[in-house]
Enzyme design. Sequence first.
Site, PDB file in Angstrom:
ATOM      1  CG  ASN A 101      -0.383  -0.022   2.507  1.00 55.04           C
ATOM      2  OD1 ASN A 101       0.699  -0.573   2.687  1.00 55.04           O
ATOM      3  ND2 ASN A 101      -1.041   0.573   3.465  1.00 55.04           N
ATOM      4  CD  GLU A 125       4.111  -0.099  13.071  1.00 55.50           C
ATOM      5  OE1 GLU A 125       2.862  -0.110  13.259  1.00 55.50           O
ATOM      6  OE2 GLU A 125       4.917   0.362  13.883  1.00 55.50           O
ATOM      7  CB  CYS A 166      -2.186   0.362   8.416  1.00 53.56           C
ATOM      8  SG  CYS A 166      -0.654   1.203   8.163  1.00 53.56           S
ATOM      9  CD  GLU A 179       8.315   0.724  10.884  1.00 50.75           C
ATOM     10  OE1 GLU A 179       9.292   0.529  10.142  1.00 50.75           O
ATOM     11  OE2 GLU A 179       7.172   0.345  10.598  1.00 50.75           O
TER      12      GLU A 179
END
Length: 477
Positions: free
Chosen positions: A148, A246, A280, A458
């Site tokens: 994505n 993640e 997400c 991150e």
Amino acid sequence: MTLHQNLIAGEWVGGDGVANINPSNTNDVVGEYARATADDAKAGIAAAKAAFPAWSRSGILERHAILKKTADEIMARKDELGRLLSREEGKTLAEGIGETVRAGQIFEFFAGECLRLAGEVIPSVRPNIGVEITREPVGVVGIITPWNFPIAIPAWKIAPALAYGNTVVFKPAELVPGCSWAIVDILHRAGLPKGVLNLVMGKGSVVGQAMLDSPDVQAITFTGSVGTGKRVAMASVEHNRKFQLEMGGKNPFVVLDDADLSVAVEAAVNSAFFSTGQRCTASSRIIVTEGIHDKFVAAMGERMQGLVVDDALKPGTQIGPVVDQSQLNQDTDYIAIGKQEGAKLAFGGELITRDTPGFYLQPALFTEAHNQMRIAREEVFGPVAAVIRVKDYEEALAVANDTPFGLSSGIATTSLKHATHFKRNAEAGMVMVNLPTAGVDFHVPFGGRKGSSYGPREQGKYAAEFYTTVKTAYTLA
Ligand code: ADP
């Protein structure tokens, strides 16, 4: 058509290409990309292992120069790479170029981080003894990415891994190898020594699994589904390696009675439907207090009617196609489930045709939903959102937090009291007030809680936590 090969030990290798298909026009083949085998993955890991001693001791100026050069080339080619991104993934050209710029900024940031490495020197509790606390690279890092964000996610994992002196084996998602190949090519030409970065494009069950099963991979950073994340976790525990995950989200966006209606609608439409809902951080649960509910739903309907869903590369397109047939099936299955569960499909949800054959879906908004429905609990990963009506702020917060996930959480309100309370009490890694739930800058920590994430954050300087290991050294003076 030229075959884009894998990069192993500094050589471009591999045949047996697969076609990368444009989801806006399935007659358009973006390119041919080699498919790696499990043995290729093993060769990439061996090359990364062999390259580690020298790279982990390389000078910070060398690392800085390579990352800076990479950032500069990405920026100089932002229109071309952004177009490639939109062509292979289906987000709009503006979104594709925006994501490419972000990748450039990430490389620029971590080029700077090479020069800012620092530790601590502190006295021991024992006299005449000094203590140094330093950060060292972890070793061979395995990077597994989803489809994505085809350039930003590879960038935010590769750049810190290299900046802090690790070597890398990188497996991008099967659907979008183009941007990954392009940034590996740029890094290779920027002067990375052989074996420091190895690209193994191919199937998760083959190439990814070979990475999970290797005792020579010291750390794995993964972004993708909950199911695969669990496999990464289990295999990593088995090998006693560091891992970072993640995964999904089911992000809430709360709209309170005192919200500015147009701010609320813009943020909700962006959160739920931009990038075709395939983020997400997308919000798919819109939790609305009863005083503003009807006005908000009517305004959403009006705004959604104006959304232009079309070929990602066409000027004026606001929502591109869904990424592929299997994701489209998942979206339409959830739309059917929502109806069966008794939610009302208020707007959209139809398959639509455009000039070219592609996976076009009119963004869908359910109303009369409640938080125990599957459409409110499970991640759809498409342009499908549900409005949940609640009595007041307290109920809105409780519903927002009643989810197995905890990535991002948003609220539209003009009340300082509620905004402050929400920021403190939302059970999410990221909280947005009067802003969409997606859209986190490149220099700040990204990550979530509960079922969304595992391990350190991150991006930004927080990335050092995962990509380095801390050493405590004593010296008698
Ligand atoms: P998505 O539904 O977003 O495609 P996946 O978790 O299936 O999520 O994919 C994310 C990444 O994980 C992709 O690069 C995929 O190839 C990889 N992957 C899938 N299965 C495995 C596996 N068994 N081991 C390692 N990686 C895998």
